[in-house]
Scaffold this active site. Structure first.
Site, short mmCIF file in Angstrom:
data_model
loop_
_atom_site.label_atom_id
_atom_site.label_comp_id
_atom_site.label_asym_id
_atom_site.label_seq_id
_atom_site.Cartn_x
_atom_site.Cartn_y
_atom_site.Cartn_z
N GLU A 185 0.81 -1.22 0.00
CA GLU A 185 0.00 0.00 0.00
C GLU A 185 0.84 1.27 0.00
O GLU A 185 0.34 2.36 0.25
CB GLU A 185 -0.95 -0.02 1.20
CG GLU A 185 -1.88 -1.22 1.13
CD GLU A 185 -2.89 -1.30 2.25
OE1 GLU A 185 -2.91 -0.38 3.10
OE2 GLU A 185 -3.65 -2.27 2.29
N LYS A 232 -15.93 -1.20 2.84
CA LYS A 232 -15.23 -1.74 1.67
C LYS A 232 -16.30 -2.33 0.76
O LYS A 232 -16.93 -3.33 1.11
CB LYS A 232 -14.27 -2.85 2.08
CG LYS A 232 -13.08 -2.37 2.91
CD LYS A 232 -12.30 -3.56 3.43
CE LYS A 232 -10.97 -3.16 4.04
NZ LYS A 232 -10.34 -4.30 4.73
#
Length: 437
Positions: free
Chosen positions: A212, A346
Site C-alpha cells: 500500500e 469496503k
C-alpha cells in the site's frame, strides 16, 4: 436510460493478480469499473470467486466470474430493460440472479463490477458528477459536500510486511489542515521525511515500500514504529496538526483465544501471548503516549467481549472492519453490543453498491463514523474517491501518498475539491462526524 451491453474481462490488480473489469454501455457511452481485492480478508465477507486452477495464475484466475458476467448477468440485465439511474433495481436483479447469502454462485467480484459500472452510467445519464449521483442514491446532504481526512498508511507491519511488527498499518491523518489539498501536501511531506529517517535508522532497503506504499522496516514493536512516525511529523514541522490511526488487523494474530504479538515467529512463546484485557491495556498505553485518534480491528473478528470491554474506555474512534465486513447483519450486532463506533466501508466485502450504501446509512443512524477504504490489491479505478464525497463520511483510507493505484483516488479527491470550490468543506478534526457537518 436502458443498458445496451455489459462485457467483462480479466485484468490485473496492483499485486499482479487477476481481477474483474466490467464495461457497461448505454446511449451515453461505455462505463468501466475494476474490482479490488484484499490480503487480510474477513471470514464473513462476500465470496470473491477465484478459478482455483493451479495451472493458471497459481489458482487465482477470475475467468469463471468473468464468464458469469458475460453469460448470465449481461443477457439478463439487457433484457430486463432497467433504468440505469435506478441503482436499487439494478442491484436487486443482480442479487436475485445469484440467490445466495454470500454471492458464492456468481461471485461478489462479478456482481460488484457490474453494480459499480452501472452507477457510473447512472451519473452520466443524469449529467451529474459521480459523487452527486451517489449522494442522491444515499439521500446524503450536499450543501456543502464534505472532503475527507485521508488516513495515509505510511508504515506497514503485520501480514502486509516482513519484520516482526504485529500491527498491520500505521496511518497519519492531517486533521489540522484547512483543505484536502493542504492535508495531502502535509501527508506527502511527512511521508518523505519518514522515508529518509527510516533509511537512516534501518538501512537503505528499509525505504522499500509495501503493498500500500508504506515503508516496511524491520521493526519489532508498535512503540518503535510510532516513535519513528512522530519524529517524521516533527521533522516536517506538523506537530499537533497530524494525528495517527492504527489498523491492528488482530484477527491475523489471534490464536487459541489469545493474541500473539510475535506471530511471525514460528517459535513464538505461548506464555507471552496476551488476553483481550491485556491487549486493551497495551492500546491504552499507546493512546496516552501518542496522538492516536483511531484504532481499527483492535481485536479478532469474533472476540465480541474484548471489543465491548475496550470500547467503554477507549476514548478514540474504534473502527470495525473484520468484525463487521460491511455486512448489515454484523453491523447491527456490533451496534447492539456497543463494540465499536465506526465502520470501515469496503464495497467488495458486501459486493454491491446498494448494500454498501445501506451499511453506511445504518452506521450513521447509530451515530457511528464511516471510513471508506481501498483494498491492498487495488487498481486505477477511482470509484471510492467519489463514494467518500457522495456519502459525506469525512474519512478515507487509501494507502500512502505513493504508488499510482493509491494516488489515483487521492488525485481524484483533489479534482473534486477544486470542482466544488466554495461548496466543499474539509472534515478536519471532525472526521468522525462527517455526515453531520
Amino acid at each position: 436510460m436502458p443498458i445496451s451491453k455489459v462485457y467483462a474481462r480479466s485484468v490485473y490488480d496492483s499485486r499482479g493478480n487477476p481481477t474483474v473489469e466490467v464495461e457497461l454501455t448505454t446511449e451515453k457511452g461505455t462505463f468501466r469499473s475494476i474490482v479490488p481485492s484484499g490480503a487480510s480478508t474477513g471470514v464473513h465477507e462476500a465470496l470473491e470467486l477465484r478459478d482455483g486452477d493451479k495451472s493458471k495464475w497459481l489458482g487465482k484466475g477470475v475467468l469463471t466470474a468473468v464468464s458469469n458476467v458475460n453469460n448470465i448477468i449481461a443477457p439478463a440485465l439487457v433484457k430486463a430493460n432497467v433504468d440505469v439511474t435506478n441503482q436499487q433495481q439494478v442491484d436487486d436483479l443482480l442479487l436475485s440472479l445469484d440467490g445466495t447469502a454470500n454471492k458464492s454462485k456468481l461471485g461478489a467480484n462479478a456482481i460488484l463490477g457490474v453494480s459499480l459500472a452501472a452507477s457510473k452510467a447512472g451519473a452520466a445519464a443524469k449529467n451529474v458528477p459521480l459523487y452527486q449521483h451517489l449522494a442522491d442514491l444515499a439521500g446524503a446532504k450536499t450543501q456543502p459536500f464534505v472532503l475527507p481526512v485521508p488516513f495515509l498508511n505510511v508504515l506497514n507491519g503485520g501480514s502486509h510486511a516482513g519484520g516482526a511488527l504485529a500491527l498491520q498499518e500505521f496511518m497519519i491523518a492531517p486533521t489540522g489542515a484547512e483543505t484536502f489539498a493542504e492535508a495531502l501536501r502535509m501527508g506527502s511531506e511527512v511521508y518523505h521525511n519518514l522515508k529518509s529517517l527510516t533509511k537512516k535508522r534501518y538501512g537503505a532497503s528499509a525505504g522499500n515500500v509495501g503493498d500500500e506504499g508504506g515503508v516496511a522496516p524491520n521493526i519489532q514493536t508498535a512503540e518503535e514504529a510510532l516513535d519513528l512516525i512522530v519524529d517524521a511529523i516533527k521533522a516536517a514541522g506538523y506537530e499537533g496538526k497530524i494525528d495517527i490511526g492504527l489498523d491492528c488487523a488482530s484477527s491475523e494474530f489471534y490464536k487459541d483465544g489469545k493474541y500473539d504479538l510475535d506471530f511471525k515467529n514460528p517459535e513464538s512463546d505461548p506464555s507471552k501471548w496476551l488476553s483481550g484485557p491485556q491487549l486493551a491495556d497495551l492500546y491504552h498505553e499507546l493512546v496516552k503516549k501518542y496522538p492516536i485518534v483511531s484504532i481499527e480491528d483492535p481485536f479478532a473478528e469474533d472476540d465480541w467481549e474484548a471489543w465491548s470491554h475496550f470500547y467503554k474506555t477507549a476514548g478514540v474512534q474504534i473502527v470495525a472492519d473484520d468484525l463487521t465486513v460491511t455486512n448489515p447483519v454484523r453491523i447491527a450486532t456490533a451496534i447492539e453490543k456497543k463494540a465499536a463506533d465506526a465502520l470501515l466501508l469496503k464495497v467488495n466485502q458486501i459486493g454491491s453498491l446498494s448494500e454498501s450504501i445501506k451499511a453506511a446509512n445504518d452506521s450513521f443512524a447509530a451515530n457511528w463514523g464511516v471510513m471508506v477504504s481501498h483494498r491492498s490489491g487495488e487498481t486505477e479505478d477511482t470509484f471510492i474517491a467519489d463514494l467518500v464525497v457522495g456519502l459525506r463520511t469525512g474519512q478515507i483510507k487509501t494507502g500512502a501518498p505513493a504508488r499510482s493505484e493509491r494516488l489515483a483516488k487521492l488525485n481524484q479527491l483533489l479534482r473534486i475539491e477544486e470542482e466544488l470550490g466554495s461548496n466543499a468543506i474539509f472534515a478536519g478534526k471532525k472526521f468522525h462526524n462527517g455526515n453531520q457537518l
